[in-house]
Design a protein around this motif. Structure first.
Motif, PDB file in Angstrom:
ATOM      1  N   GLY A 112       0.795  -1.221   0.000  1.00  0.00           N
ATOM      2  CA  GLY A 112       0.000   0.000   0.000  1.00  0.00           C
ATOM      3  C   GLY A 112       0.829   1.273   0.000  1.00  0.00           C
ATOM      4  O   GLY A 112       1.965   1.298   0.473  1.00  0.00           O
ATOM      5  N   ALA A 113       0.210   2.319  -0.513  1.00  0.00           N
ATOM      6  CA  ALA A 113       0.850   3.644  -0.570  1.00  0.00           C
ATOM      7  C   ALA A 113       0.542   4.481   0.661  1.00  0.00           C
ATOM      8  O   ALA A 113       0.836   5.672   0.688  1.00  0.00           O
ATOM      9  CB  ALA A 113       0.370   4.381  -1.826  1.00  0.00           C
ATOM     10  N   SER A 114      -0.020   3.846   1.701  1.00  0.00           N
ATOM     11  CA  SER A 114      -0.496   4.603   2.860  1.00  0.00           C
ATOM     12  C   SER A 114       0.598   5.433   3.522  1.00  0.00           C
ATOM     13  O   SER A 114       0.337   6.552   3.985  1.00  0.00           O
ATOM     14  CB  SER A 114      -1.107   3.641   3.890  1.00  0.00           C
ATOM     15  OG  SER A 114      -2.173   2.915   3.341  1.00  0.00           O
ATOM     16  N   GLY A 115       1.815   4.903   3.610  1.00  0.00           N
ATOM     17  CA  GLY A 115       2.899   5.649   4.237  1.00  0.00           C
ATOM     18  C   GLY A 115       3.142   6.963   3.533  1.00  0.00           C
ATOM     19  O   GLY A 115       3.243   8.027   4.167  1.00  0.00           O
ATOM     20  N   ALA A 116       3.228   6.914   2.199  1.00  0.00           N
ATOM     21  CA  ALA A 116       3.432   8.141   1.426  1.00  0.00           C
ATOM     22  C   ALA A 116       2.220   9.058   1.522  1.00  0.00           C
ATOM     23  O   ALA A 116       2.368  10.292   1.584  1.00  0.00           O
ATOM     24  CB  ALA A 116       3.721   7.794  -0.035  1.00  0.00           C
ATOM     25  N   ILE A 117       1.023   8.489   1.536  1.00  0.00           N
ATOM     26  CA  ILE A 117      -0.197   9.304   1.609  1.00  0.00           C
ATOM     27  C   ILE A 117      -0.273  10.035   2.944  1.00  0.00           C
ATOM     28  O   ILE A 117      -0.633  11.217   3.007  1.00  0.00           O
ATOM     29  CB  ILE A 117      -1.445   8.436   1.399  1.00  0.00           C
ATOM     30  CG1 ILE A 117      -1.398   7.755   0.028  1.00  0.00           C
ATOM     31  CG2 ILE A 117      -2.704   9.277   1.538  1.00  0.00           C
ATOM     32  CD1 ILE A 117      -1.236   8.708  -1.136  1.00  0.00           C
ATOM     33  N   PHE A 118       0.074   9.350   4.030  1.00  0.00           N
ATOM     34  CA  PHE A 118       0.080  10.016   5.322  1.00  0.00           C
ATOM     35  C   PHE A 118       1.177  11.080   5.369  1.00  0.00           C
ATOM     36  O   PHE A 118       1.041  12.085   6.065  1.00  0.00           O
ATOM     37  CB  PHE A 118       0.248   9.002   6.457  1.00  0.00           C
ATOM     38  CG  PHE A 118      -1.056   8.457   6.956  1.00  0.00           C
ATOM     39  CD1 PHE A 118      -1.624   8.926   8.130  1.00  0.00           C
ATOM     40  CD2 PHE A 118      -1.733   7.473   6.249  1.00  0.00           C
ATOM     41  CE1 PHE A 118      -2.834   8.442   8.583  1.00  0.00           C
ATOM     42  CE2 PHE A 118      -2.947   6.977   6.686  1.00  0.00           C
ATOM     43  CZ  PHE A 118      -3.504   7.459   7.863  1.00  0.00           C
ATOM     44  N   GLY A 119       2.269  10.863   4.629  1.00  0.00           N
ATOM     45  CA  GLY A 119       3.280  11.899   4.501  1.00  0.00           C
ATOM     46  C   GLY A 119       2.727  13.118   3.783  1.00  0.00           C
ATOM     47  O   GLY A 119       2.986  14.265   4.173  1.00  0.00           O
ATOM     48  N   VAL A 120       1.933  12.895   2.744  1.00  0.00           N
ATOM     49  CA  VAL A 120       1.307  13.987   2.000  1.00  0.00           C
ATOM     50  C   VAL A 120       0.331  14.746   2.903  1.00  0.00           C
ATOM     51  O   VAL A 120       0.276  15.982   2.890  1.00  0.00           O
ATOM     52  CB  VAL A 120       0.580  13.428   0.753  1.00  0.00           C
ATOM     53  CG1 VAL A 120      -0.314  14.496   0.123  1.00  0.00           C
ATOM     54  CG2 VAL A 120       1.598  12.931  -0.273  1.00  0.00           C
TER      55      VAL A 120
END
Length: 259
Positions: A176-184
């Motif tokens: 999942g891209a969740s880590g990057a999304i939470f960074g955004v």
């Protein structure tokens, strides 16, 4: 509805295309495995960001990307936003993997101890401590082991079950891209803290900075108090927010105007 910027659009398309061709074999090969797993490959630190476990998973991540990403890209430019996205995603993966290593290593030591001293009581203790989600499936064997605790076959089978449970845990990939999304999301909250956002549930306005604080507190609590049946990578979310905070503060210390 959304005014997409070039990098956000490319990430959205790429994630959707990969999702359409994803199967179990692809997730097993390119999802992020534990450092203790024989299936771990360094490239998974990157490839796991484009894999998702289901429609709801990719939908929630892509909504976050298209809502919060374009304003960051417009202010930073495509190159800096791209670096930020992958930096936070990789940071999230590293924090998750580091914490996972210590968690799994603890299970590994328990498995080693059980191999040295297998018994009904120790087996039940292992299940209660590290495999409660397997309890219903193991009930028939547990009942049989309880009735004949000294039976050599039951003891051998219990060791095999413990080994299999450990293998399932250490070989379970994170995607999942969740880590990057939470960074955004963290980046948006830091750059535009007083921007009013309208929530769907509940339908109320809230400033971006308060949303970020809520997300961070919730993920930290959920990560610390995580249950065995919780398959959400909370520390990856925290990692994305943490690395976003570090990078933005670093950029700020370089006196570069980016908002």
């Amino acid at each position: 509805m959304f005014s997409l910027t070039p990098v956000v659009r490319a990430l959205l398309i790429l994630n959707v295309l990969v999702f359409l061709v994803t199967n179990d074999a692809i997730i097993d090969q390119f999802g992020l495995h534990s450092f203790l797993s024989d299936k771990f490959n360094p490239i998974q630190l990157l490839t796991h960001m484009f894999l998702h476990g289901g429609f709801n998973h990719i939908f929630s991540n892509m909504i976050g990307l298209v809502v919060f990403g374009p304003m960051l890209e417009r202010n930073w430019g495509a190159q800096r936003f791209t670096f930020f996205y992958f930096f936070t995603g990789l940071g999230a993966a590293l924090l998750f993997s580091g914490i996972n290593y210590f968690e799994v290593h603890d299970v590994y030591e328990t498995v080693q101890a059980y191999r040295d001293n297998p018994s009904y009581d120790n087996f039940l203790g292992f299940v209660d401590q590290h495999a409660v989600s397997y309890y219903d499936r193991l009930t028939p064997f547990i009942d049989k082991f309880k009735s004949f605790p000294n039976d050599s076959k039951n003891i051998q089978d219990s060791v095999a079950i413990v080994n299999r449970i450990f293998s399932n845990q250490v070989d379970e990939p994170m995607v999942g891209a969740s880590g990057a999304i939470f960074g955004v999301i963290m980046g948006f909250g830091l750059l535009f803290p007083n921007t009013q956002l309208f929530l769907l549930f509940p339908p109320i306005p809230v400033k971006a900075k308060y949303l970020v604080i809520f997300y961070g507190a919730f993920e930290l609590y959920s990560g610390v108090h995580r249950t065995q049946t919780d398959n959400v990578a909370h520390f990856a979310h925290i990692g994305g927010m943490l690395f976003a905070f570090i990078l933005i503060k670093y950029w700020g210390s370089q006196r570069k105007t980016f908002y």
